[in-house]
Design an enzyme around this catalytic site. Sequence first.
Site, PDB file in Angstrom:
ATOM      1  N   LYS A 126     -61.207 -84.455 -18.969  1.00 17.55           N
ATOM      2  CA  LYS A 126     -60.458 -85.707 -18.800  1.00 17.55           C
ATOM      3  C   LYS A 126     -59.183 -85.386 -18.049  1.00 17.55           C
ATOM      4  CE  LYS A 126     -60.907 -90.072 -20.055  1.00 17.55           C
ATOM      5  NZ  LYS A 126     -62.141 -90.817 -20.367  1.00 17.55           N
ATOM      6  N   ASP A 166     -61.097 -94.461 -15.581  1.00 12.20           N
ATOM      7  CA  ASP A 166     -60.817 -94.784 -16.984  1.00 12.20           C
ATOM      8  C   ASP A 166     -59.725 -95.858 -16.902  1.00 12.20           C
ATOM      9  OD1 ASP A 166     -61.405 -93.683 -19.916  1.00 12.20           O
ATOM     10  OD2 ASP A 166     -59.263 -94.048 -19.838  1.00 12.20           O
TER      11      ASP A 166
HETATM   12  P1  NDP Z   1     -59.175-100.910 -17.650  1.00 17.60           P
HETATM   13  O1  NDP Z   1     -57.922-100.328 -17.112  1.00 17.60           O
HETATM   14  O2  NDP Z   1     -60.141-101.509 -16.693  1.00 17.60           O
HETATM   15  O3  NDP Z   1     -58.863-101.996 -18.759  1.00 17.60           O
HETATM   16  C1  NDP Z   1     -58.140-101.668 -19.897  1.00 17.60           C
HETATM   17  C2  NDP Z   1     -57.957-102.917 -20.727  1.00 17.60           C
HETATM   18  O4  NDP Z   1     -57.390-102.552 -21.978  1.00 17.60           O
HETATM   19  C3  NDP Z   1     -56.985-103.892 -20.102  1.00 17.60           C
HETATM   20  O5  NDP Z   1     -57.304-105.206 -20.497  1.00 17.60           O
HETATM   21  C4  NDP Z   1     -55.661-103.445 -20.679  1.00 17.60           C
HETATM   22  O6  NDP Z   1     -54.646-104.431 -20.676  1.00 17.60           O
HETATM   23  C5  NDP Z   1     -56.059-103.097 -22.088  1.00 17.60           C
HETATM   24  N1  NDP Z   1     -55.134-102.076 -22.608  1.00 17.60           N
HETATM   25  C6  NDP Z   1     -54.893-100.856 -22.076  1.00 17.60           C
HETATM   26  N2  NDP Z   1     -53.959-100.209 -22.786  1.00 17.60           N
HETATM   27  C7  NDP Z   1     -53.611-101.045 -23.773  1.00 17.60           C
HETATM   28  C8  NDP Z   1     -52.698-100.950 -24.842  1.00 17.60           C
HETATM   29  N3  NDP Z   1     -51.950 -99.854 -25.024  1.00 17.60           N
HETATM   30  N4  NDP Z   1     -52.627-102.004 -25.696  1.00 17.60           N
HETATM   31  C9  NDP Z   1     -53.392-103.114 -25.510  1.00 17.60           C
HETATM   32  N5  NDP Z   1     -54.267-103.266 -24.511  1.00 17.60           N
HETATM   33  C10 NDP Z   1     -54.380-102.248 -23.659  1.00 17.60           C
HETATM   34  O7  NDP Z   1     -59.873 -99.726 -18.458  1.00 17.60           O
HETATM   35  P2  NDP Z   1     -61.372 -99.610 -18.953  1.00 17.60           P
HETATM   36  O8  NDP Z   1     -61.926-100.941 -19.252  1.00 17.60           O
HETATM   37  O9  NDP Z   1     -62.075 -98.717 -18.007  1.00 17.60           O
HETATM   38  O10 NDP Z   1     -61.189 -98.779 -20.308  1.00 17.60           O
HETATM   39  C11 NDP Z   1     -61.070 -99.415 -21.580  1.00 17.60           C
HETATM   40  C12 NDP Z   1     -61.411 -98.428 -22.667  1.00 17.60           C
HETATM   41  O11 NDP Z   1     -62.765 -97.970 -22.504  1.00 17.60           O
HETATM   42  C13 NDP Z   1     -60.566 -97.142 -22.703  1.00 17.60           C
HETATM   43  O12 NDP Z   1     -60.461 -96.708 -24.040  1.00 17.60           O
HETATM   44  C14 NDP Z   1     -61.428 -96.145 -21.932  1.00 17.60           C
HETATM   45  O13 NDP Z   1     -61.107 -94.819 -22.265  1.00 17.60           O
HETATM   46  C15 NDP Z   1     -62.799 -96.542 -22.424  1.00 17.60           C
HETATM   47  N6  NDP Z   1     -63.946 -96.171 -21.602  1.00 17.60           N
HETATM   48  C16 NDP Z   1     -64.018 -96.482 -20.290  1.00 17.60           C
HETATM   49  C17 NDP Z   1     -65.143 -96.158 -19.558  1.00 17.60           C
HETATM   50  C18 NDP Z   1     -65.310 -96.559 -18.137  1.00 17.60           C
HETATM   51  O14 NDP Z   1     -66.378 -96.295 -17.576  1.00 17.60           O
HETATM   52  N7  NDP Z   1     -64.345 -97.198 -17.508  1.00 17.60           N
HETATM   53  C19 NDP Z   1     -66.254 -95.411 -20.160  1.00 17.60           C
HETATM   54  C20 NDP Z   1     -66.112 -95.189 -21.579  1.00 17.60           C
HETATM   55  C21 NDP Z   1     -64.980 -95.538 -22.246  1.00 17.60           C
HETATM   56  P3  NDP Z   1     -53.437-104.323 -19.607  1.00 17.60           P
HETATM   57  O15 NDP Z   1     -54.041-104.736 -18.303  1.00 17.60           O
HETATM   58  O16 NDP Z   1     -52.417-105.260 -20.124  1.00 17.60           O
HETATM   59  O17 NDP Z   1     -52.976-102.898 -19.617  1.00 17.60           O
HETATM   60  O1  2IT Z   2     -64.520 -92.293 -21.267  1.00 17.71           O
HETATM   61  C1  2IT Z   2     -65.438 -92.219 -20.438  1.00 17.71           C
HETATM   62  O2  2IT Z   2     -66.576 -91.881 -20.759  1.00 17.71           O
HETATM   63  C2  2IT Z   2     -65.136 -92.592 -19.061  1.00 17.71           C
HETATM   64  N1  2IT Z   2     -64.018 -92.997 -18.774  1.00 17.71           N
HETATM   65  C3  2IT Z   2     -66.189 -92.441 -17.998  1.00 17.71           C
HETATM   66  C4  2IT Z   2     -66.273 -91.022 -17.530  1.00 17.71           C
HETATM   67  C5  2IT Z   2     -67.186 -90.779 -16.353  1.00 17.71           C
HETATM   68  O3  2IT Z   2     -67.179 -89.621 -15.903  1.00 17.71           O
HETATM   69  O4  2IT Z   2     -67.892 -91.684 -15.896  1.00 17.71           O
END
Ligand code: NDP
Ligand code: 2IT
Length: 448
Positions: A126, A166
């Site tokens: 990461k 992420d």
């Molecule tokens: P994005 O940046 O696309 O979206 C994040 C969302 O979560 C936004 O709505 C954001 O609001 C909100 N958010 C972030 N930080 C906070 C906080 N401290 N308090 C409240 N709301 C918050 O990220 P992703 O959708 O990609 O990621 C979301 C989660 O999923 C994370 O935990 C990530 O690690 C996990 N994840 C992502 C993957 C991926 O493929 N993208 C894969 C597996 C897991 P705001 O815009 O106001 O910050």
């Molecule tokens: O938390 C996760 O699994 C991710 N943000 C996606 C990682 C990836 O390599 O696609």
Amino acid sequence: MDKYIESVYESIVKKDPEQKTFHQAAYEVLESLEPAIKKFPKFQEHAILERIVEPERIIIFRVPWKDKDGKIQLNRGYRIQFNSAIGPYKGGFRFHPTVNLDILKFLGFEQIFKNSLTGLPMGGGKGGSDFDPKGKTDAEVESFCYSFMMEMFKHIGQFTDVPAGDIGVGAREIGYMYGAYRKITNLHGTCVLTGKGLDYGGSLIRPEATGYGCVYFVDEMLKTKKKELKAKTVTVSGSGNVAQYAVEKCIQMGAKVVTMSDSDGCIYDPDGIDEKKLSYVLELKNVKRGRIKEYAEKYNVEYVPKGKPWIYKCDIALPCATQNELDGNDAKALVDNGVIAVAEGANMPCTPEAIKVFQEFGVLYSPGKASNAGGVATSGLEMAQNSQRYFWTREEVDAKLHQIMINIHKTVYETAKLFDQPGNYQLGANIAGFLKVANAMIAQGYYA
Ligand code: NDP
Ligand code: 2IT
């Protein structure tokens, strides 16, 4: 807790006392590994736990970039190369002001077990930065991404480490970083990053994969209770990549999603977010980069500043925003409102107290390392396509993703049963993810 496991946990606390989020993630895994450690003494003999909690390598560097006024700004860049026993390091970059070593170690650690569960050959890593893309111009993000990659390119590569997105890292950021990598190295077509745009080597369904995968997983959990998603009410937190496509798949499967949120607050739409409203959210978040509050203004629904979705009545809850966003009190509120399943779309969104409540009340609960593994799994499929110099159709990738989620569910479910804790997805996911990595570490000798 077993003495050996306890001593490993104490050693990480002693070594880095300030890394509380990493301690939480490590404790969650270590505690549930107890039956496996007892059953197979070889893991202690080979000091597997001591080694698995220590990253193979950590890279920290400075990232200077220019803001819109031509002023030089500075951020810190990181990559945690946690474990490469079963494949090249793989895991996203997070750009968020809260990013530090603690957060990235927690995420990198989770990634080891998640990637193992996908069944694909990917190790855990990461990275990211405390840079905040929010409110920045495209030119500022471009300047930052190029500078970040000027150092990062030395440490990654298709056989070494393959980052992706992420929080705060989506299509725009991956595009600039890929451009920087290509410019610096003169290499194209090697899969150095996943989540790339479709025009330059990305995979269909990768943007959708985490959210879709999470809902496919919920579907499997419900089937074990002879239930289905159709006509269920769902609360979702977040409105970013994961949340958007979790909502889309829920709609496609006939469920009604009533909430979305961001770090400023939560909307509640009792009629349900339909496809048209969701396309508004996608435009709002991915193009205009606006706030979820604007949804409430447009559709005349409730908006609670700083509110969370967990106070509303639902059958299924999908926390898809960030770590520790659902605590013990939230879990109690969900149980009081009759929740039957909670699947983590985010990484570690439920606190340990919340997980205890779900387990106590027999709520189907799945940890992120199982239910959000569809994102990284489809990154693995992007790597496979890039290696073949070929691409698969939307239907082909979606079918593979779906099958992977079914397989993960089966593995986790069966593992929990095997260790006499049927229905305990947390234990099943941790042990199943661990066994493959631990056995690979033993096979490769203790220097590896
Ligand atoms: P994005 O940046 O696309 O979206 C994040 C969302 O979560 C936004 O709505 C954001 O609001 C909100 N958010 C972030 N930080 C906070 C906080 N401290 N308090 C409240 N709301 C918050 O990220 P992703 O959708 O990609 O990621 C979301 C989660 O999923 C994370 O935990 C990530 O690690 C996990 N994840 C992502 C993957 C991926 O493929 N993208 C894969 C597996 C897991 P705001 O815009 O106001 O910050
Ligand atoms: O938390 C996760 O699994 C991710 N943000 C996606 C990682 C990836 O390599 O696609």
